[in-house]
Design a protein around this motif. Structure first.
Motif, short mmCIF file in Angstrom:
data_model
loop_
_atom_site.label_atom_id
_atom_site.label_comp_id
_atom_site.label_asym_id
_atom_site.label_seq_id
_atom_site.Cartn_x
_atom_site.Cartn_y
_atom_site.Cartn_z
N GLY B 49 0.78 -1.23 0.00
CA GLY B 49 0.00 0.00 0.00
C GLY B 49 0.81 1.27 0.00
N ALA B 50 1.92 1.29 -0.73
CA ALA B 50 2.67 2.54 -0.86
C ALA B 50 1.78 3.59 -1.53
CB ALA B 50 3.90 2.31 -1.72
N LYS B 51 1.97 4.86 -1.17
CA LYS B 51 1.19 5.91 -1.82
C LYS B 51 1.50 5.90 -3.31
CE LYS B 51 0.49 8.86 2.08
NZ LYS B 51 0.80 10.08 2.82
N PRO B 52 0.48 6.09 -4.13
CA PRO B 52 0.71 6.02 -5.59
C PRO B 52 1.81 7.01 -5.99
CG PRO B 52 -1.64 6.16 -5.09
CD PRO B 52 -0.93 6.33 -3.79
N GLY B 53 2.76 6.51 -6.75
CA GLY B 53 3.81 7.38 -7.26
C GLY B 53 4.96 7.63 -6.30
N ALA B 54 4.89 7.11 -5.07
CA ALA B 54 5.96 7.36 -4.11
C ALA B 54 7.26 6.72 -4.58
CB ALA B 54 5.57 6.82 -2.74
N THR B 55 8.37 7.44 -4.41
CA THR B 55 9.65 6.97 -4.93
C THR B 55 10.68 6.82 -3.82
OG1 THR B 55 10.28 9.25 -5.38
CG2 THR B 55 9.31 8.01 -7.21
N VAL B 56 11.57 5.85 -3.99
CA VAL B 56 12.67 5.65 -3.04
C VAL B 56 13.97 5.54 -3.82
CG1 VAL B 56 13.63 4.19 -1.22
CG2 VAL B 56 11.14 4.37 -1.46
N LEU B 57 14.99 6.23 -3.33
CA LEU B 57 16.32 6.14 -3.91
C LEU B 57 17.17 5.30 -2.95
CD1 LEU B 57 18.34 7.00 -6.07
CD2 LEU B 57 18.73 9.11 -4.77
N VAL B 58 17.77 4.25 -3.49
CA VAL B 58 18.62 3.38 -2.68
C VAL B 58 20.07 3.62 -3.09
CG1 VAL B 58 19.22 0.97 -2.16
CG2 VAL B 58 16.81 1.63 -2.41
N LYS B 322 32.73 6.13 -15.33
CA LYS B 322 33.22 5.77 -16.66
C LYS B 322 33.38 7.02 -17.53
CE LYS B 322 33.72 1.28 -17.07
NZ LYS B 322 34.11 0.73 -15.99
N THR B 323 32.37 7.89 -17.49
CA THR B 323 32.38 9.03 -18.42
C THR B 323 32.79 10.33 -17.74
OG1 THR B 323 30.09 9.61 -17.89
CG2 THR B 323 30.43 8.01 -19.67
N GLY B 324 32.78 10.34 -16.42
CA GLY B 324 33.09 11.58 -15.70
C GLY B 324 31.90 12.53 -15.63
N ALA B 325 30.80 12.15 -16.28
CA ALA B 325 29.61 13.01 -16.25
C ALA B 325 29.07 13.09 -14.82
CB ALA B 325 28.54 12.43 -17.17
N THR B 326 28.48 14.22 -14.48
CA THR B 326 27.87 14.33 -13.16
C THR B 326 26.37 14.48 -13.33
OG1 THR B 326 28.17 16.72 -13.20
CG2 THR B 326 29.89 15.42 -12.12
N GLY B 327 25.65 14.18 -12.26
CA GLY B 327 24.20 14.29 -12.34
C GLY B 327 23.58 14.27 -10.96
N GLU B 328 22.28 14.35 -10.93
CA GLU B 328 21.54 14.32 -9.67
C GLU B 328 20.35 13.40 -9.83
OE1 GLU B 328 22.13 18.69 -7.57
OE2 GLU B 328 20.17 18.12 -8.39
N THR B 329 20.02 12.67 -8.78
CA THR B 329 18.81 11.86 -8.79
C THR B 329 17.98 12.25 -7.58
OG1 THR B 329 20.04 10.08 -9.85
CG2 THR B 329 17.90 9.51 -8.91
N LYS B 330 16.69 12.43 -7.80
CA LYS B 330 15.79 12.85 -6.72
C LYS B 330 14.76 11.77 -6.44
CE LYS B 330 16.11 17.79 -7.78
NZ LYS B 330 16.74 18.26 -6.54
N ALA B 331 14.27 11.75 -5.23
CA ALA B 331 13.20 10.82 -4.86
C ALA B 331 12.52 11.36 -3.61
CB ALA B 331 13.75 9.43 -4.62
N ASP B 332 11.45 10.67 -3.19
CA ASP B 332 10.76 11.09 -1.97
C ASP B 332 11.53 10.64 -0.72
OD1 ASP B 332 8.72 12.04 -3.59
OD2 ASP B 332 7.65 10.12 -3.56
N TRP B 333 12.11 9.43 -0.80
CA TRP B 333 12.74 8.81 0.37
C TRP B 333 14.06 8.20 -0.01
CZ3 TRP B 333 9.92 10.08 4.51
CH2 TRP B 333 8.56 10.36 4.30
N MET B 334 14.90 7.92 0.99
CA MET B 334 16.20 7.33 0.69
C MET B 334 16.59 6.25 1.69
SD MET B 334 19.99 9.10 0.55
CE MET B 334 19.67 9.97 -0.98
N VAL B 335 17.13 5.15 1.14
CA VAL B 335 17.81 4.14 1.95
C VAL B 335 19.28 4.19 1.55
CG1 VAL B 335 18.00 1.69 2.54
CG2 VAL B 335 15.76 2.65 1.93
#
Ligand SMILES: Cc1cc2nc3c(=O)[nH]c(=O)nc-3n(C[C@H](O)[C@H](O)[C@H](O)COP(=O)(O)OP(=O)(O)OC[C@H]3O[C@@H](n4cnc5c(N)ncnc54)[C@H](O)[C@@H]3O)c2cc1C
Lengths: 150, 529
Positions: B49-58, B322-335
């Protein structure tokens, strides 16, 4: 049936207390080699560096890794100008750097810091057992490192 | 008709208790009924029963991270994993021929024959690690026995028996014999009369005679009866020379020199008790099985460099290695399962208390060295099938493969597994020097064959693994008291998990139990938000 459950629950409270006591004691058996491997580290600074510190800081004391996951260089490291800085780190550890109080004697700690500061840097005043004891007694906080992860 | 009178089965009882009192009550009841005493595992966390669309970044695709992703996905979360390495599994790791081992300062190409492997990290799973065993079964990982205790393997102390290794069996039997003789002597001189009743004294004497294999004078001496435990000068056979000849036990001092009680104590530990298991073909089959379920969620070669959160969500900044590229990842929660020595170096937006906890958690070190030998001389020439031979040299032990007994062709034995000083010494050497040292030291057990049969070697020094810089978390009584709760507490939208966040340090069981606990709390908070 009810009786059976009650018995079970009653007995449990006693047990879980025992369990709690047991779990409060740290130092649980990790996976590890077991008995064996009783090797004594050397007494002399250079040898000690090669036997222990080199495992992480590398033979040339230049460390390794990349930003955010790095073992810092001890060669040409201005943090070591202050001998107390190094002593605190060896006595207390910091992050991935372990403390060495359970592996090395005060004399060994003094010798290896003397070697690192004099051989890989230009700081030639020796570190003595008295220095180690002074820091041990004063118990200063562990200094931050502004250069380690970068 | 008589159903009402049938005592409930254990299972019925447990179900009832579970319904009435929840998981904690169930665990306690299981304990009393004789189940589960040895694990906090209560079955997989049935989250839903996770809220619809809820995201987790591990962060981290070790066992803790992948379990989190697997179970949270089942609960309905959308999960993404960022992993430093080009492979999943973390410390759950196996090296085989063709693999490259990349340490800080060196690379090795492994040349083992097909089918041969080294488990540089985890290698054994005790029967009571119920979480690991549960997921192995659920994910289809085949387990086979890990041969833990071998009475015919050897114990070596530089200062015992002139440096000649002796069979574990002989030392163990002699230890018990000498201790029995001494206890019997004390009893018979009346030294213990104030401590034991006359009745117990009589029973103890009988027990010592029997257990210690003492003679009629309550002395530990050579006899056929002893031969039945200790082995023989000439074993029993058939025909004319069928009668066995017993051999001489070692003296008390010699037995003490060997330090055998330490080996006995080691095997007596709960986590070292048999039955012990290993995945067939290499420990990494567990990681691979998790990867088969969550692999699509993993972004590999992605080193997290910064972790931030606000009241809306979490952000991890990263560099593609590998490429040296940088980036960001977003989510609602994190483990976050990044090991402490690395996490300590990352810009990490949590309280000072949690940072202090991470900073106070250095990792121990260990090194494993695999030696591929042309043939299984330990089996053919010495009747040693699996198990461990211990030494007080830097390598600490050698261990013979549990799988493939009796097969022909090359086999890999574990040529070193030290912690502490010995591990630092070996780690500081080049990979070539490590192999030389392992061959030199291991030869003490099998001098005739060890170097002659050697084909190739591979080693892993954990403190030089770029993604962890150590082996396992080193907790002390003081650091547990000062920091453990701060480390594991969920803070805002971030919860930490992994071996270091458990009281089951340096076991996969700890990584998994910690992950189950972390995601259960995360789900509670996410559901309440
Ligand atoms: C020598 C040794 C022997 C062991 N023996 C046993 C045994 O016999 N039995 C047993 O059950 N257990 C054993 N263990 C313990 C077991 O391996 C661990 O408890 C378990 O694998 C840890 O899992 P984890 O998920 O907590 O951490 P890990 O497996 O270490 O996972 C952490 C992950 O995070 C990744 N990571 C690190 N930094 C970053 C970053 N900046 N960005 C993104 N990702 C990052 C890493 O690459 C890694 O994949 C042993 C361990 C060692 C080292």
């Amino acid at each position: 049936m009810n009786k059976a459950i009650r018995v079970a629950t009653l007995a449990v409270s006693a047990l879980s207390l025992a369990g709690a006591a047991m779990f409060a004691v740290p130092g649980f058996a990790q996976d590890r080699p077991g008995p064996g491997g009783v090797v004594a580290p050397a007494d002399e600074g250079k040898e000690l560096y090669e036997q222990i510190c080199q495992a992480c800081h590398m033979a040339d004391a230049k460390g390794g890794g990349e930003d955010g996951a790095r073992i810092p260089a001890l060669a040409g490291n201005t943090n070591l100008a202050n001998k107390d800085y190094a002593i605190i780190i060896l006595l207390k550890g910091r992050g991935g750097m372990p403390w060495f109080t359970d592996m090395l004697t005060k004399q060994q700690i003094a010798s290896v810091i003397t070697y690192v500061r004099g051989h890989f840097n230009d700081y030639h005043d020796p570190v003595t057992v008295a220095d180690i004891e002074r820091i041990g007694t004063a118990n200063p906080p562990v200094p931050e490192c502004n250069t380690c992860g970068h | 008709m008589f159903d009402n009178f049938t005592p409930p089965t254990r299972r019925d009882l447990l179900t009832m208790i579970g319904k009435a009192g929840g998981a904690a009550a169930l665990y306690q009841a299981m304990t009393v009924l004789g189940h589960a005493k040895d694990s906090q595992f209560m079955g997989p966390p049935k989250l839903s029963g996770a809220k619809p669309g809820a995201t987790v970044l591990v962060l981290g695709a070790g066992l803790a991270g992948m379990l989190a992703a697997y179970e949270l996905t089942k609960a309905g979360y959308k999960v993404q994993i960022l992993e430093f390495q080009g492979r999943a599994g973390g410390r759950n790791y196996t090296v085989r021929g063709g693999d490259t081992i990349t340490e800080l300062g060196s690379t090795q190409k492994v040349t083992f024959a097909p089918g041969n492997y080294l488990n540089p990290g985890p290698w054994r799973i005790p029967y009571h690690h119920r979480t690991v065993l549960h997921y192995c079964k659920e994910l289809g990982v085949t387990l086979e026995p890990f041969l833990q205790i071998n009475h015919n393997a050897l114990v070596h102390h530089k200062k015992a028996f002139g440096g000649k290794p002796q069979p574990y069996r002989d030392l163990m039997v002699d230890w018990k014999g000498h201790v029995s003789e001494l206890l019997a002597k004390s009893l018979n001189t009346g030294a213990l009369d104030t401590s034991v009743t006359a009745e117990d004294k009589a029973r103890l004497l009988e027990a010592m005679r029997d257990w210690g294999v003492l003679d009629k004078d309550m002395k530990y001496t050579k006899s056929d009866k002893l031969g039945e435990q200790r082995g023989w000068e000439r074993p029993p056979g058939g025909g004319v020379n069928g009668a066995p000849i017993a051999n001489d036990p070692f003296s008390l001092s010699e037995t003490l020199d060997s330090g055998i009680w330490q080996t006995l104590g080691f095997y007596a530990e709960h986590v070292m008790q048999t039955t012990m298991f290993q995945p067939k073909g290499g420990m990494d089959h567990i990681g691979k099985a998790f990867q088969a379920r969550v692999g699509k969620m993993i972004r590999f070669n992605t080193r997290v460099t910064k972790i931030a959160q606000d009241d809306k969500g979490v952000t991890a900044a990263w560099t593609d290695t590998k490429t040296g590229a940088t980036g960001e990842t977003k989510a609602d929660w994190m483990v976050c399962t990044i090991p402490a020595p690395v996490l300590n170096q990352i810009d990490f937006q949590v309280s000072d208390k949690k940072k202090a906890a991470v900073r106070a958690l250095p990792y121990g070190n260990s090194v494993k060295i695999g030696l591929e030998m042309k043939r299984r001389f330990w089996e053919t020439d010495h009747a040693i099938y699996g198990g461990i031979s211990f030494t007080d040299q830097a390598i600490s032990l050698i261990s013979y493969p549990s799988a493939g007994c009796f097969s022909d062709g090359p086999a890999v034995l574990l040529g070193a597994y030290p912690f502490g000083v010995g591990a630092y010494m070996l780690a500081g050497m080049t990979p070539e020097k490590r192999i030389q040292a392992a061959l030199e030291q291991g030869s003490v057990f099998h001098p005739a064959e060890y170097k002659a049969e050697f084909l190739s070697g591979a080693s892993v020094a954990w403190n030089r693994m770029p993604w962890i810089l150590g082996c396992c978390a080193t907790w002390t009584e003081e650091s547990r008291a000062a920091h453990y709760q701060d480390l594991v507490a969920m803070e805002g939208r971030i919860v930490l998990a992994g071996e270091h966040c458990s009281y089951y340090g340096c076991w996969q069981e700890g990584a998994l139990l910690s992950s189950i606990d972390a995601i259960t709390r995360l789900h509670q908070r996410a559901s309440a938000a």
